[in-house]
Design a protein around this motif. Sequence first.
Motif, short mmCIF file in Angstrom:
data_model
loop_
_atom_site.label_atom_id
_atom_site.label_comp_id
_atom_site.label_asym_id
_atom_site.label_seq_id
_atom_site.Cartn_x
_atom_site.Cartn_y
_atom_site.Cartn_z
N ILE A 277 -32.97 40.19 52.96
CA ILE A 277 -32.59 40.06 51.47
C ILE A 277 -32.40 41.57 50.89
O ILE A 277 -33.54 42.13 51.01
CB ILE A 277 -33.40 39.41 50.78
CG1 ILE A 277 -33.64 37.99 51.43
CG2 ILE A 277 -33.17 39.25 49.52
CD1 ILE A 277 -34.80 37.25 50.89
N GLN B 91 -31.47 38.33 39.31
CA GLN B 91 -31.40 38.52 40.92
C GLN B 91 -32.38 37.95 41.72
O GLN B 91 -32.34 37.17 42.75
CB GLN B 91 -30.97 39.96 41.51
CG GLN B 91 -29.85 40.60 41.06
CD GLN B 91 -29.65 41.82 41.74
OE1 GLN B 91 -29.95 42.03 43.08
NE2 GLN B 91 -29.86 43.12 41.18
N ARG C 98 -34.71 35.63 40.75
CA ARG C 98 -34.70 34.13 40.42
C ARG C 98 -33.76 33.34 41.33
O ARG C 98 -34.30 32.67 41.96
CB ARG C 98 -34.61 33.86 39.08
CG ARG C 98 -34.59 32.49 38.94
CD ARG C 98 -34.68 32.26 37.20
NE ARG C 98 -34.36 30.52 36.99
CZ ARG C 98 -35.78 29.81 36.87
NH1 ARG C 98 -36.55 30.49 36.91
NH2 ARG C 98 -35.40 28.71 36.47
N GLN C 99 -32.60 33.87 41.61
CA GLN C 99 -31.53 33.44 42.25
C GLN C 99 -31.94 33.44 43.78
O GLN C 99 -31.60 32.45 44.49
CB GLN C 99 -30.29 34.06 42.20
CG GLN C 99 -29.12 33.59 42.64
CD GLN C 99 -27.82 34.13 42.41
OE1 GLN C 99 -27.91 35.33 42.09
NE2 GLN C 99 -26.42 33.63 42.81
N THR C 100 -32.54 34.52 44.14
CA THR C 100 -32.91 34.60 45.71
C THR C 100 -33.93 33.77 46.06
O THR C 100 -34.14 32.85 46.97
CB THR C 100 -33.39 36.01 45.70
OG1 THR C 100 -32.51 36.93 45.72
CG2 THR C 100 -33.73 36.19 47.40
N TRP C 101 -34.89 33.56 44.88
CA TRP C 101 -36.10 32.64 45.13
C TRP C 101 -35.61 31.36 45.12
O TRP C 101 -36.06 30.52 46.05
CB TRP C 101 -37.15 32.69 43.83
CG TRP C 101 -38.14 31.90 43.75
CD1 TRP C 101 -38.24 30.57 43.00
CD2 TRP C 101 -39.52 32.05 44.28
NE1 TRP C 101 -39.39 29.95 43.31
CE2 TRP C 101 -40.32 30.97 43.93
CE3 TRP C 101 -40.20 33.32 44.87
CZ2 TRP C 101 -41.50 30.86 44.23
CZ3 TRP C 101 -41.55 33.16 45.10
CH2 TRP C 101 -42.13 31.77 44.85
N LEU C 102 -34.69 30.65 44.46
CA LEU C 102 -34.28 29.28 44.37
C LEU C 102 -33.28 29.18 45.65
O LEU C 102 -33.40 28.03 46.28
CB LEU C 102 -33.39 29.17 42.94
CG LEU C 102 -34.22 29.01 41.89
CD1 LEU C 102 -33.26 28.78 40.79
CD2 LEU C 102 -35.22 28.15 41.91
N GLY C 103 -32.62 30.35 46.08
CA GLY C 103 -31.79 30.16 47.25
C GLY C 103 -32.66 30.08 48.48
O GLY C 103 -32.17 29.41 49.69
N LEU C 104 -33.94 30.32 48.42
CA LEU C 104 -34.81 30.40 49.68
C LEU C 104 -35.65 28.96 49.55
O LEU C 104 -36.29 28.54 50.52
CB LEU C 104 -36.02 31.27 49.56
CG LEU C 104 -35.60 32.82 49.93
CD1 LEU C 104 -36.49 33.74 49.52
CD2 LEU C 104 -34.94 32.66 51.43
N GLY C 105 -35.13 28.14 48.75
CA GLY C 105 -35.59 26.68 48.69
C GLY C 105 -37.03 26.52 47.88
O GLY C 105 -37.80 25.43 48.14
N SER D 124 -39.67 26.73 41.17
CA SER D 124 -40.03 27.80 40.31
C SER D 124 -40.93 27.43 39.30
O SER D 124 -40.96 25.99 38.69
CB SER D 124 -38.79 28.35 39.50
OG SER D 124 -39.12 29.25 38.34
#
Length: 206
Positions: A177, A192, A194-201, A204
């Motif tokens: 990443i 960026q 936060r989007q990555t965090w959510l994209g990893l499932g 939040s």
Amino acid sequence: MSGTLRLGLTGGIGSGKSTVAGFLGHLGAAVVDADAISRSVTAPNGPAIASIAAEFGADFIDVNGALDRDKMRTLAYADAGARRRLEAIVHPLVGQEISRQSQAATHAGRPCVVFDIPLLVESGRWRQMVDLVMVVDCPPEAQIQRVTARSGLARAAIEQIILSQARRAVRLRAADIVVSNELAGLAQLEGQVRQTWLGLGLSSLL
């Protein structure tokens, strides 16, 4: 995602890695900061102090009983052997505390443990110890400007530190990443992350 994700976080000096680590912490990660742990073991009366004094001499310990970081930095960058001798003292102590903190986070059910490791790529061993590697990336000139602003170090000293770390291209090749911190303001950088965090499932807290 089941279990605890082990995320290795790295980036060159002045890249904004600590800022990204803070954002990840706000999202719910347990952040294990190798630099902070290293500072604690070399703080006044820290567990590394007696061994450092015995190996390098009492003049490498400051009046407060802590490692004289400026003097040691000068020696370590000039003498690779001295750096290895220091690492042989400090790294095992840091490793023990990293293990303790990560185990505590896992037992507490944290969704992600972030291992904030400045020299993750350089060490070689960390790739096998984490599930994913996140690299905070920016051009060298941005690194120099940020470090100058926060520390007042001379440009030549900062360039020497950058040269002692993995090259930018090497870090990027090691990344699963990449978070770009070239032109982004704090809000964009946080977005960026936060989007990555959510994209990893990962869920939040925000």
